[in-house]
Design a protein around this motif. Structure first.
Motif, PDB file in Angstrom:
ATOM      1  N   THR A  93     -10.740   7.034   8.516  1.00  0.00           N
ATOM      2  CA  THR A  93     -10.159   7.340   9.823  1.00  0.00           C
ATOM      3  C   THR A  93      -8.774   6.726   9.959  1.00  0.00           C
ATOM      4  O   THR A  93      -7.829   7.385  10.417  1.00  0.00           O
ATOM      5  CB  THR A  93     -11.091   6.845  10.940  1.00  0.00           C
ATOM      6  OG1 THR A  93     -12.368   7.485  10.789  1.00  0.00           O
ATOM      7  CG2 THR A  93     -10.532   7.159  12.311  1.00  0.00           C
ATOM      8  N   ALA A  94      -8.626   5.481   9.556  1.00  0.00           N
ATOM      9  CA  ALA A  94      -7.309   4.838   9.601  1.00  0.00           C
ATOM     10  C   ALA A  94      -6.334   5.539   8.666  1.00  0.00           C
ATOM     11  O   ALA A  94      -5.148   5.720   8.999  1.00  0.00           O
ATOM     12  CB  ALA A  94      -7.438   3.358   9.243  1.00  0.00           C
ATOM     13  N   ARG A  95      -6.816   5.946   7.505  1.00  0.00           N
ATOM     14  CA  ARG A  95      -5.952   6.605   6.513  1.00  0.00           C
ATOM     15  C   ARG A  95      -5.411   7.928   7.029  1.00  0.00           C
ATOM     16  O   ARG A  95      -4.327   8.365   6.620  1.00  0.00           O
ATOM     17  CB  ARG A  95      -6.738   6.820   5.211  1.00  0.00           C
ATOM     18  CG  ARG A  95      -5.917   7.388   4.067  1.00  0.00           C
ATOM     19  CD  ARG A  95      -6.730   7.467   2.799  1.00  0.00           C
ATOM     20  NE  ARG A  95      -7.911   8.293   2.959  1.00  0.00           N
ATOM     21  CZ  ARG A  95      -8.814   8.511   2.009  1.00  0.00           C
ATOM     22  NH1 ARG A  95      -8.670   7.917   0.833  1.00  0.00           N
ATOM     23  NH2 ARG A  95      -9.861   9.272   2.229  1.00  0.00           N
ATOM     24  N   ALA A  96      -6.121   8.576   7.943  1.00  0.00           N
ATOM     25  CA  ALA A  96      -5.646   9.834   8.521  1.00  0.00           C
ATOM     26  C   ALA A  96      -4.412   9.642   9.385  1.00  0.00           C
ATOM     27  O   ALA A  96      -3.720  10.616   9.708  1.00  0.00           O
ATOM     28  CB  ALA A  96      -6.766  10.474   9.344  1.00  0.00           C
ATOM     29  N   VAL A  97      -4.128   8.392   9.757  1.00  0.00           N
ATOM     30  CA  VAL A  97      -2.998   8.094  10.647  1.00  0.00           C
ATOM     31  C   VAL A  97      -1.975   7.185   9.974  1.00  0.00           C
ATOM     32  O   VAL A  97      -0.764   7.404  10.077  1.00  0.00           O
ATOM     33  CB  VAL A  97      -3.498   7.431  11.946  1.00  0.00           C
ATOM     34  CG1 VAL A  97      -2.335   7.121  12.880  1.00  0.00           C
ATOM     35  CG2 VAL A  97      -4.532   8.300  12.638  1.00  0.00           C
ATOM     36  N   LEU A  98      -2.447   6.145   9.299  1.00  0.00           N
ATOM     37  CA  LEU A  98      -1.586   5.130   8.697  1.00  0.00           C
ATOM     38  C   LEU A  98      -1.765   5.162   7.174  1.00  0.00           C
ATOM     39  O   LEU A  98      -2.878   4.929   6.684  1.00  0.00           O
ATOM     40  CB  LEU A  98      -1.932   3.749   9.254  1.00  0.00           C
ATOM     41  CG  LEU A  98      -1.711   3.593  10.768  1.00  0.00           C
ATOM     42  CD1 LEU A  98      -2.383   2.325  11.283  1.00  0.00           C
ATOM     43  CD2 LEU A  98      -0.220   3.581  11.094  1.00  0.00           C
ATOM     44  N   PRO A  99      -0.717   5.433   6.419  1.00  0.00           N
ATOM     45  CA  PRO A  99      -0.885   5.693   4.982  1.00  0.00           C
ATOM     46  C   PRO A  99      -1.117   4.472   4.107  1.00  0.00           C
ATOM     47  O   PRO A  99      -1.649   4.597   3.000  1.00  0.00           O
ATOM     48  CB  PRO A  99       0.436   6.375   4.597  1.00  0.00           C
ATOM     49  CG  PRO A  99       1.431   5.863   5.595  1.00  0.00           C
ATOM     50  CD  PRO A  99       0.659   5.683   6.870  1.00  0.00           C
ATOM     51  N   GLU A 100      -0.722   3.294   4.581  1.00  0.00           N
ATOM     52  CA  GLU A 100      -0.867   2.083   3.756  1.00  0.00           C
ATOM     53  C   GLU A 100      -2.082   1.304   4.229  1.00  0.00           C
ATOM     54  O   GLU A 100      -2.175   0.937   5.403  1.00  0.00           O
ATOM     55  CB  GLU A 100       0.391   1.215   3.866  1.00  0.00           C
ATOM     56  CG  GLU A 100       1.670   1.915   3.424  1.00  0.00           C
ATOM     57  CD  GLU A 100       1.703   2.164   1.933  1.00  0.00           C
ATOM     58  OE1 GLU A 100       1.037   1.407   1.182  1.00  0.00           O
ATOM     59  OE2 GLU A 100       2.399   3.098   1.503  1.00  0.00           O
ATOM     60  N   LEU A 101      -3.023   1.047   3.302  1.00  0.00           N
ATOM     61  CA  LEU A 101      -4.275   0.405   3.699  1.00  0.00           C
ATOM     62  C   LEU A 101      -4.718  -0.650   2.702  1.00  0.00           C
ATOM     63  O   LEU A 101      -4.427  -0.570   1.509  1.00  0.00           O
ATOM     64  CB  LEU A 101      -5.401   1.441   3.830  1.00  0.00           C
ATOM     65  CG  LEU A 101      -5.221   2.535   4.860  1.00  0.00           C
ATOM     66  CD1 LEU A 101      -4.879   3.832   4.165  1.00  0.00           C
ATOM     67  CD2 LEU A 101      -6.476   2.715   5.680  1.00  0.00           C
ATOM     68  N   ALA A 102      -5.474  -1.615   3.217  1.00  0.00           N
ATOM     69  CA  ALA A 102      -6.166  -2.598   2.388  1.00  0.00           C
ATOM     70  C   ALA A 102      -7.427  -3.028   3.115  1.00  0.00           C
ATOM     71  O   ALA A 102      -7.509  -2.933   4.344  1.00  0.00           O
ATOM     72  CB  ALA A 102      -5.277  -3.804   2.096  1.00  0.00           C
ATOM     73  N   VAL A 103      -8.406  -3.477   2.357  1.00  0.00           N
ATOM     74  CA  VAL A 103      -9.649  -3.999   2.917  1.00  0.00           C
ATOM     75  C   VAL A 103      -9.886  -5.371   2.308  1.00  0.00           C
ATOM     76  O   VAL A 103      -9.837  -5.531   1.084  1.00  0.00           O
ATOM     77  CB  VAL A 103     -10.847  -3.075   2.628  1.00  0.00           C
ATOM     78  CG1 VAL A 103     -12.144  -3.710   3.122  1.00  0.00           C
ATOM     79  CG2 VAL A 103     -10.645  -1.713   3.268  1.00  0.00           C
ATOM     80  N   ILE A 104     -10.139  -6.367   3.175  1.00  0.00           N
ATOM     81  CA  ILE A 104     -10.369  -7.740   2.725  1.00  0.00           C
ATOM     82  C   ILE A 104     -11.800  -8.122   3.060  1.00  0.00           C
ATOM     83  O   ILE A 104     -12.211  -8.049   4.223  1.00  0.00           O
ATOM     84  CB  ILE A 104      -9.409  -8.724   3.412  1.00  0.00           C
ATOM     85  CG1 ILE A 104      -7.952  -8.242   3.322  1.00  0.00           C
ATOM     86  CG2 ILE A 104      -9.537 -10.116   2.808  1.00  0.00           C
ATOM     87  CD1 ILE A 104      -6.989  -9.070   4.166  1.00  0.00           C
TER      88      ILE A 104
END
Length: 255
Positions: free
Chosen positions: A163-174
């Protein structure tokens, strides 16, 4: 504690002491969001006992911070019993999404989402419309950081990343390796933005923490979300119910 669920830990003598492991990871995001000690404009959706706002005030003096908290009685209790006088916090009582939608464009450097109704994230804060509202208020280079909770197949967390990737292209999970591998229920911090994330700083901080974590990014985070649906208002559901005893585990707290 609220209804038996651990909500916040505050050290009034040392605001840089972050006890819960997921709060420490949110602190790493704050630390990496700009040059050391430089003020930031931070929006906290979910105030708890104002642990992170106190941390920001101590480590980045002069920061402009706003807290949105639904529970007015809780905010009054915190103000009376755990005062943060002189810190310069602006506290609003209201629904996180409704308050977010009232804010000006590009007005926030870091947006922290840590909203729980008891032990679950409310459904209306898990959908793509909410992330779009968050992205709108982010300044250039701004960071979105959300505290998630999930376990086993991580279906909720994977859908939140999609869902976040559909709006914001740069992602990370910690998260702790055992959580990322689905071996136990736990917290995951989702970090997103429009511009490249401060990955080197996040990886270094997560690896050196008393509770070491892994930072999934690039192809790894895309694999993590592969096949997961983008959540809409129609399909949104609250986060999963934690297993019994989850909030009493010692590994949720830093030594």
């Amino acid at each position: 504690m609220v209804d038996g669920t651990a909500q916040s830990h505050v050290d009034l003598t040392d605001p840089t002491h972050l006890e819960f492991e997921y709060v420490r990871r949110l602190g790493h995001v704050i630390d990496a969001a700009g040059p050391p000690t430089a003020p930031l404009r931070v929006l906290h959706l979910g105030g708890g006992a104002w642990t992170l706002p106190r941390y920001v005030a101590a480590t980045r003096p002069g920061s402009g911070q706003r807290i949105v908290e639904l529970d007015g009685a809780l905010a009054e209790l915190v103000a009376a019993r755990l005062p943060a006088d002189g810190v310069g916090l602006q506290v609003s009582i209201g629904d996180a999404r409704a308050e977010l939608e009232r804010l000006p464009d590009a007005s926030v450097d870091v947006l922290v989402v840590d909203v729980y109704a008891g032990a679950r994230i409310p459904a209306h804060l898990t959908c793509v419309a909410f992330v779009r509202a968050a992205a709108r208020v982010l300044a250039p280079g701004g960071l979105y950081a959300a505290n998630l909770a999930d376990g086993a197949r991580l279906e909720f967390a994977r859908a939140q990343v999609a869902t976040a990737r559909a709006v914001l292209p740069e992602l990370a999970v910690i998260a702790a390796p055992a959580v990322l591998d689905g071996r136990r229920f736990g917290n995951l911090v989702l970090v997103a933005g429009r511009e490249p994330l401060p990955l080197a700083a996040l990886i270094r901080a997560a690896a050196g923490d008393p509770f070491p974590a892994r930072v999934e990014h690039g192809r790894a985070v895309h694999r993590f979300a592969a096949g997961a649906p983008v959540v809409t208002d129609r399909t949104a559901r609250p986060s999963p119910v934690p297993p019994p005893g989850f909030f009493g585990r010692p590994d949720r707290r830093a030594p």
